[in-house]
Design a protein around this motif. Structure first.
Motif, PDB file in Angstrom:
ATOM      1  N   GLY A  80       0.825  -1.196   0.000  1.00  0.00           N
ATOM      2  CA  GLY A  80       0.000   0.000   0.000  1.00  0.00           C
ATOM      3  C   GLY A  80       0.859   1.245   0.000  1.00  0.00           C
ATOM      4  N   VAL A  81       0.198   2.362  -0.019  1.00  0.00           N
ATOM      5  CA  VAL A  81       0.867   3.647   0.118  1.00  0.00           C
ATOM      6  C   VAL A  81       0.392   4.207   1.462  1.00  0.00           C
ATOM      7  CG1 VAL A  81       1.193   5.946  -0.860  1.00  0.00           C
ATOM      8  CG2 VAL A  81       0.825   3.989  -2.377  1.00  0.00           C
ATOM      9  N   PRO A  82       1.135   3.947   2.538  1.00  0.00           N
ATOM     10  CA  PRO A  82       0.645   4.338   3.861  1.00  0.00           C
ATOM     11  C   PRO A  82       0.884   5.806   4.200  1.00  0.00           C
ATOM     12  CG  PRO A  82       2.714   3.199   4.091  1.00  0.00           C
ATOM     13  CD  PRO A  82       2.363   3.176   2.623  1.00  0.00           C
ATOM     14  N   GLU A  83       0.919   6.640   3.191  1.00  0.00           N
ATOM     15  CA  GLU A  83       1.100   8.068   3.431  1.00  0.00           C
ATOM     16  C   GLU A  83      -0.262   8.686   3.730  1.00  0.00           C
ATOM     17  OE1 GLU A  83       2.946  11.184   4.442  1.00  0.00           O
ATOM     18  OE2 GLU A  83       4.134   9.497   3.720  1.00  0.00           O
ATOM     19  N   THR A  84      -0.336   9.474   4.767  1.00  0.00           N
ATOM     20  CA  THR A  84      -1.596  10.053   5.214  1.00  0.00           C
ATOM     21  C   THR A  84      -2.313  10.806   4.105  1.00  0.00           C
ATOM     22  OG1 THR A  84      -0.656  10.211   7.419  1.00  0.00           O
ATOM     23  CG2 THR A  84      -2.616  11.513   7.004  1.00  0.00           C
ATOM     24  N   ARG A  85      -1.590  11.445   3.223  1.00  0.00           N
ATOM     25  CA  ARG A  85      -2.210  12.235   2.151  1.00  0.00           C
ATOM     26  C   ARG A  85      -2.582  11.407   0.921  1.00  0.00           C
ATOM     27  NH1 ARG A  85       1.990  13.974  -1.635  1.00  0.00           N
ATOM     28  NH2 ARG A  85       3.948  13.121  -0.872  1.00  0.00           N
ATOM     29  N   ALA A  86      -2.327  10.099   0.931  1.00  0.00           N
ATOM     30  CA  ALA A  86      -2.646   9.244  -0.211  1.00  0.00           C
ATOM     31  C   ALA A  86      -4.165   9.076  -0.325  1.00  0.00           C
ATOM     32  CB  ALA A  86      -1.975   7.883  -0.076  1.00  0.00           C
ATOM     33  N   ILE A  87      -4.674   9.198  -1.525  1.00  0.00           N
ATOM     34  CA  ILE A  87      -6.108   9.029  -1.774  1.00  0.00           C
ATOM     35  C   ILE A  87      -6.523   7.626  -1.353  1.00  0.00           C
ATOM     36  CG2 ILE A  87      -7.864   8.914  -3.591  1.00  0.00           C
ATOM     37  CD1 ILE A  87      -6.201  11.112  -5.016  1.00  0.00           C
ATOM     38  N   ASN A  89      -6.553   6.573   1.677  1.00  0.00           N
ATOM     39  CA  ASN A  89      -5.997   6.248   2.981  1.00  0.00           C
ATOM     40  C   ASN A  89      -6.940   6.773   4.061  1.00  0.00           C
ATOM     41  OD1 ASN A  89      -4.419   5.928   5.290  1.00  0.00           O
ATOM     42  ND2 ASN A  89      -2.536   6.389   4.204  1.00  0.00           N
ATOM     43  N   ARG A 134       1.937   6.287  13.576  1.00  0.00           N
ATOM     44  CA  ARG A 134       1.781   5.180  12.629  1.00  0.00           C
ATOM     45  C   ARG A 134       2.061   3.853  13.309  1.00  0.00           C
ATOM     46  NH1 ARG A 134       4.574   7.775   7.295  1.00  0.00           N
ATOM     47  NH2 ARG A 134       2.782   9.018   6.709  1.00  0.00           N
ATOM     48  N   THR A 140      -2.173   5.077   9.779  1.00  0.00           N
ATOM     49  CA  THR A 140      -2.261   6.279  10.596  1.00  0.00           C
ATOM     50  C   THR A 140      -3.298   6.127  11.706  1.00  0.00           C
ATOM     51  OG1 THR A 140      -1.628   7.649   8.716  1.00  0.00           O
ATOM     52  CG2 THR A 140      -2.712   8.764  10.547  1.00  0.00           C
TER      53      THR A 140
END
Length: 150
Positions: A80-87, A89, A134, A140
């Motif tokens: 996944g893309v565990p970045e808070t700003r990732a669509i 998420n 995290r 998050t």
């Protein structure tokens, strides 16, 4: 449609045992249920992966609702893309009594996004405190402490 309540929030994790240990520490309680190598046909049909095989754990959340952690064996999990700003998420927000104490308690096992809890200076939660952290998979979690009653 009439929505009665929220039932649970679910996160896909890479290692269920590691996630269970981490969330036990976060929540201060063991899961209500853990099931290994679950492969009931209805599950695959419901989630859209015929023949799905997964393991899962279910925790009670303070105040109501549940947290479900899922580890896929089949089909193979995708990164996944565990970045808070990732669509797409999401995050889980937990209301705490003393955010500073929780920050200190969790600092050895969590990656925080700020060097300390942040004072909320505007909006509905003005006067409170919040911080993002995290879990081991990068999911998050937000901690929030409401402002003291006047």
């Amino acid at each position: 449609m009439t929505v009665l309540s929220a039932d649970h929030v679910g996160f896909t994790v890479s290692d269920l045992d590691r996630a269970v240990a981490w969330y036990e520490h976060l929540l201060g309680a063991a899961p209500l249920h853990v099931e290994r190598r679950y492969d009931h046909a209805y599950t695959g049909e419901m989630i859209g992966y015929a023949g799905a095989e997964l393991s899962w754990a279910y925790f009670a959340l303070p105040g109501g609702g549940h947290l479900e952690l899922i580890e896929y064996a089949r089909p193979a999990p995708l990164p996944g893309v565990p970045e808070t700003r990732a669509i797409g998420n999401g995050h889980l927000c937990l209301l705490v009594e003393d955010i500073h104490a929780e920050y200190e308690r969790l600092a050895p096992v969590a990656t925080f996004r700020a060097p300390a809890p942040v004072r909320i200076t505007a909006g509905a939660n003005e006067g409170g405190w919040a911080v993002y952290l995290r879990d081991p998979d990068g999911i998050t979690i937000e901690l929030i402490q409401r402002r003291a009653a006047d």
